[in-house]
Design a protein around this motif. Structure first.
Motif, PDB file in Angstrom:
ATOM      1  N   MET A   2     -76.768 -13.886   2.727  1.00  0.00           N
ATOM      2  CA  MET A   2     -78.134 -13.453   2.975  1.00  0.00           C
ATOM      3  C   MET A   2     -78.871 -14.432   3.883  1.00  0.00           C
ATOM      4  N   ASP A   3     -79.739 -13.888   4.683  1.00  0.00           N
ATOM      5  CA  ASP A   3     -80.609 -14.679   5.528  1.00  0.00           C
ATOM      6  C   ASP A   3     -81.671 -15.349   4.647  1.00  0.00           C
ATOM      7  N   THR A   4     -82.224 -16.447   5.108  1.00  0.00           N
ATOM      8  CA  THR A   4     -83.229 -17.176   4.335  1.00  0.00           C
ATOM      9  C   THR A   4     -84.449 -16.314   4.071  1.00  0.00           C
ATOM     10  N   THR A  54     -94.728 -12.560   8.175  1.00  0.00           N
ATOM     11  CA  THR A  54     -95.533 -12.924   9.334  1.00  0.00           C
ATOM     12  C   THR A  54     -95.138 -14.266   9.941  1.00  0.00           C
ATOM     13  N   ARG A  55     -94.310 -15.040   9.255  1.00  0.00           N
ATOM     14  CA  ARG A  55     -93.889 -16.338   9.795  1.00  0.00           C
ATOM     15  C   ARG A  55     -92.925 -16.142  10.958  1.00  0.00           C
ATOM     16  N   GLU A  56     -93.174 -16.877  12.020  1.00  0.00           N
ATOM     17  CA  GLU A  56     -92.322 -16.786  13.196  1.00  0.00           C
ATOM     18  C   GLU A  56     -91.228 -17.842  13.210  1.00  0.00           C
ATOM     19  N   ASP A  57     -91.339 -18.849  12.367  1.00  0.00           N
ATOM     20  CA  ASP A  57     -90.377 -19.941  12.454  1.00  0.00           C
ATOM     21  C   ASP A  57     -89.005 -19.579  11.911  1.00  0.00           C
ATOM     22  N   PHE A  58     -88.852 -18.444  11.274  1.00  0.00           N
ATOM     23  CA  PHE A  58     -87.519 -18.007  10.859  1.00  0.00           C
ATOM     24  C   PHE A  58     -86.649 -17.676  12.078  1.00  0.00           C
ATOM     25  N   ASP A  59     -87.292 -17.268  13.154  1.00  0.00           N
ATOM     26  CA  ASP A  59     -86.565 -16.821  14.335  1.00  0.00           C
ATOM     27  C   ASP A  59     -86.219 -17.959  15.298  1.00  0.00           C
ATOM     28  N   ARG A  60     -86.727 -19.148  15.043  1.00  0.00           N
ATOM     29  CA  ARG A  60     -86.466 -20.276  15.936  1.00  0.00           C
ATOM     30  C   ARG A  60     -85.150 -20.955  15.587  1.00  0.00           C
ATOM     31  N   ARG A  67     -82.805 -26.240   8.274  1.00  0.00           N
ATOM     32  CA  ARG A  67     -82.216 -25.004   7.754  1.00  0.00           C
ATOM     33  C   ARG A  67     -81.729 -25.193   6.329  1.00  0.00           C
ATOM     34  N   VAL A  68     -81.138 -26.344   6.016  1.00  0.00           N
ATOM     35  CA  VAL A  68     -80.650 -26.603   4.658  1.00  0.00           C
ATOM     36  C   VAL A  68     -81.815 -26.698   3.676  1.00  0.00           C
ATOM     37  N   TRP A  71     -83.302 -23.231   3.208  1.00  0.00           N
ATOM     38  CA  TRP A  71     -82.429 -22.431   2.355  1.00  0.00           C
ATOM     39  C   TRP A  71     -82.566 -22.875   0.896  1.00  0.00           C
ATOM     40  N   GLY A  72     -82.651 -24.186   0.659  1.00  0.00           N
ATOM     41  CA  GLY A  72     -82.859 -24.698  -0.699  1.00  0.00           C
ATOM     42  C   GLY A  72     -84.173 -24.213  -1.286  1.00  0.00           C
ATOM     43  N   GLY A  73     -85.216 -24.189  -0.476  1.00  0.00           N
ATOM     44  CA  GLY A  73     -86.497 -23.657  -0.928  1.00  0.00           C
ATOM     45  C   GLY A  73     -86.405 -22.186  -1.284  1.00  0.00           C
TER      46      GLY A  73
END
Length: 96
Positions: A2-4, A54-60, A67-68, A71-73
């Protein structure tokens, strides 16, 4: 895998459902003050869910460390969502 963002959505969704069940069971048991406090929890989880979309930082493209940690969060949010769902089920069985 799964994606974050999907993990966050699952976690917030589980938490939202669990808090909804908790609020309903507390309201049916006539614990109105506690039910109102539970509405605050629902509002917070709903804001988190909206923020996920609405967060754009997933796409960066971020560093491996970012990323780790992200993902932990997300895993922590899923665990807390499951915990909130469990609390909702237990409160429903207890009060209703």
């Amino acid at each position: 895998m799964m994606d974050t963002r999907q993990l966050y959505v699952v976690g917030f969704g589980l938490g939202l459902i669990g808090s909804l069940v908790t609020v309903v069971s507390l309201a049916l048991a006539e614990f109105v003050t506690s039910a109102v406090i539970g509405l605050g929890t629902m509002f917070t989880l709903a804001l988190g869910l909206v923020n996920t979309f609405t967060r754009e930082d997933f796409d960066r493209d971020h560093s491996l460390t970012y990323r780790v940690v992200n993902w932990g969060g997300a895993v922590i949010v899923v665990a807390l969502g499951l915990l909130m769902l469990t609390v909702g089920i237990v409160s429903f069985r207890t009060f209703v």
